[in-house]
Design an enzyme around this catalytic site. Structure first.
Site, PDB file in Angstrom:
ATOM      1  N   SER A  77       0.953  -1.058   0.045  1.00  0.00           N
ATOM      2  CA  SER A  77      -0.123   0.051   0.141  1.00  0.00           C
ATOM      3  C   SER A  77       0.814   1.293  -0.166  1.00  0.00           C
ATOM      4  O   SER A  77       1.707   1.548  -0.747  1.00  0.00           O
ATOM      5  CB  SER A  77      -0.927  -0.061   1.269  1.00  0.00           C
ATOM      6  N   ASP A 215      -5.438  -3.654  -3.484  1.00  0.00           N
ATOM      7  CA  ASP A 215      -4.316  -3.114  -2.233  1.00  0.00           C
ATOM      8  C   ASP A 215      -3.433  -4.519  -2.090  1.00  0.00           C
ATOM      9  O   ASP A 215      -4.019  -5.558  -1.571  1.00  0.00           O
ATOM     10  CB  ASP A 215      -5.116  -2.819  -1.299  1.00  0.00           C
TER      11      ASP A 215
END
Length: 386
Positions: A77, A215
């Protein structure tokens, strides 16, 4: 649950590869791992700026960069974004960003990245600005051009499998030599917040591969330290530079793991009576918060247990603020006031003790790590010159 099980399997596989034999003097695999957390990436950015400053001071070299000292840098991330910033080369084949450039990057671009799209049905943010700025900053650079080994995670929602982008995997999986901006957007494409990312890569034999990614925290649950360790283990086994290491021992591993802060001191707690009234959306948000906090704690627990068992506890440092409150707990509050608070959190964290049982502060521990990193780099340079 499946992700937790895979972490445990990976953890014990790593443990099984270690031995209690003494480390070869001076040889060491150095690993930097950076958590996910959106705008809270400002916290590890402060830590990285301090560490890079210490390395420059120890080596009397204002051009020293983190990528010069770490064999593996991994992130998920926002941690994947930081990884790319400090490992992607510029036209002089040096990192395009110094650690001190990261916080200004968040202040300049954060408010535009986290600018509500207005859609009530789609993701909270459209991701267009994020992708645009990543393209501008990272250009056409691909994984193989990274200045050190990287480990950036994502998750393919079409194949339902994690996708790990590393240099060392390219020989057997050349399709993973993607553009860094595609990888960075993908690892940051948190469900609910940003749209998934679709792109294709082409290999030298003409094959085309499709990716549908979200993600990286879906694959690593926010803390990529175990992933980074596994990549380092493979590197030590395959790289001739580590040929003196017969069987990897944790005395030969230096791991710095940077968190983006949690509220695991239970600023946000719930009762069964409250939760019984929640609908699906409220549960989704709460589960994400709980999972991130729990996984961060458990990953740290797994790793610290192994390092302690191998009498190498001084070779592992987890830098984490466990008592975030108010707006600083939000991954998408990019208001100037909140970003200033996050800077304060990072600066204050440096002065805090590493643990309740140790008087050593994070600042002191990072200075110790800087000396170890410098000594190891000099020793390797001396070996290479003979």
């Amino acid at each position: 649950m499946a992700t937790t099980k895979s972490f445990l399997i990976l953890f014990f596989m790593i443990l099984a590869t270690t031995s209690s034999t003494c480390a070869t003097l001076g040889e060491m695999v150095t690993v930097l791992s950076i958590d996910g957390g959106g705008i809270k990436g400002i916290i590890p950015a402060i830590i990285l700026e301090f560490l890079e400053g210490q390395l420059q001071e120890v080596d009397n070299n204002k051009d020293a960069r983190l990528a010069d000292y770490f064999d593996v840098i991994g992130g998920t991330s926002t941690g994947g974004l930081l990884t790319a910033m400090i490992t992607t080369p510029n036209e002089n084949n040096r990192p395009f960003a110094a650690a001190k450039d990261i916080v200004p990057f968040y202040f300049e671009h954060g408010p535009h990245i986290f600018n509500y799209s207005g859609s009530i049905f789609g993701p909270r943010y459209d991701g267009k600005y994020l992708l645009q700025v990543l393209q501008e900053k990272l250009g056409e650079t691909r994984v193989h051009q990274a200045l050190t080994e990287v480990a950036i995670s994502s998750f393919d929602i079409k194949t339902n499998k994690p996708v790990i982008f590393t240099k060392s995997n390219l020989a057997e999986s050349p399709q993973l030599d993607a553009k860094m901006y595609d990888i960075c957007y993908s690892t940051a494409a948190a469900p609910i917040y940003f749209p998934p990312h679709h792109f294709v890569t082409h290999t030298s034999n003409g094959a085309t591969y499709e990716f549908n990614l979200v993600d990286g925290a879906v694959a690593t649950v926010g803390d990529p330290a175990l992933l980074s360790l596994s990549v380092a283990t493979r590197l030590a086994q395959d790289d001739p530079a580590f040929s003196s290491i017969k069987s990897l021992d944790y005395k030969q591993m230096l791991l710095l793991s940077l968190g983006t802060g949690t509220n695991s001191e239970f600023d946000k707690t719930y009762t069964a009576e409250e939760a019984a009234k929640w609908g699906p959306l409220r549960w989704m948000l709460a589960i994400q918060q709980m999972t991130n906090a729990a996984s961060s704690y458990m990953t740290d627990y797994y790793i610290s247990t192994v390092f302690q068992a191998r009498h190498s506890q001084n070779n592992y440092l987890r830098v984490q603020e466990n008592a975030l409150t108010g707006t600083t707990t939000e991954m998408d509050d990019a208001s100037e006031a909140n970003m200033e608070l996050l800077v304060q959190v990072g600066e204050t964290l440096l002065k805090k003790p590493v643990s309740k049982d140790s008087p050593e502060t994070y600042e002191e521990a990072l200075k110790r790590f800087a000396k170890l990193l410098s000594d190891r780099k000099k020793l390797r340079a001396n070996k290479a010159s003979h």
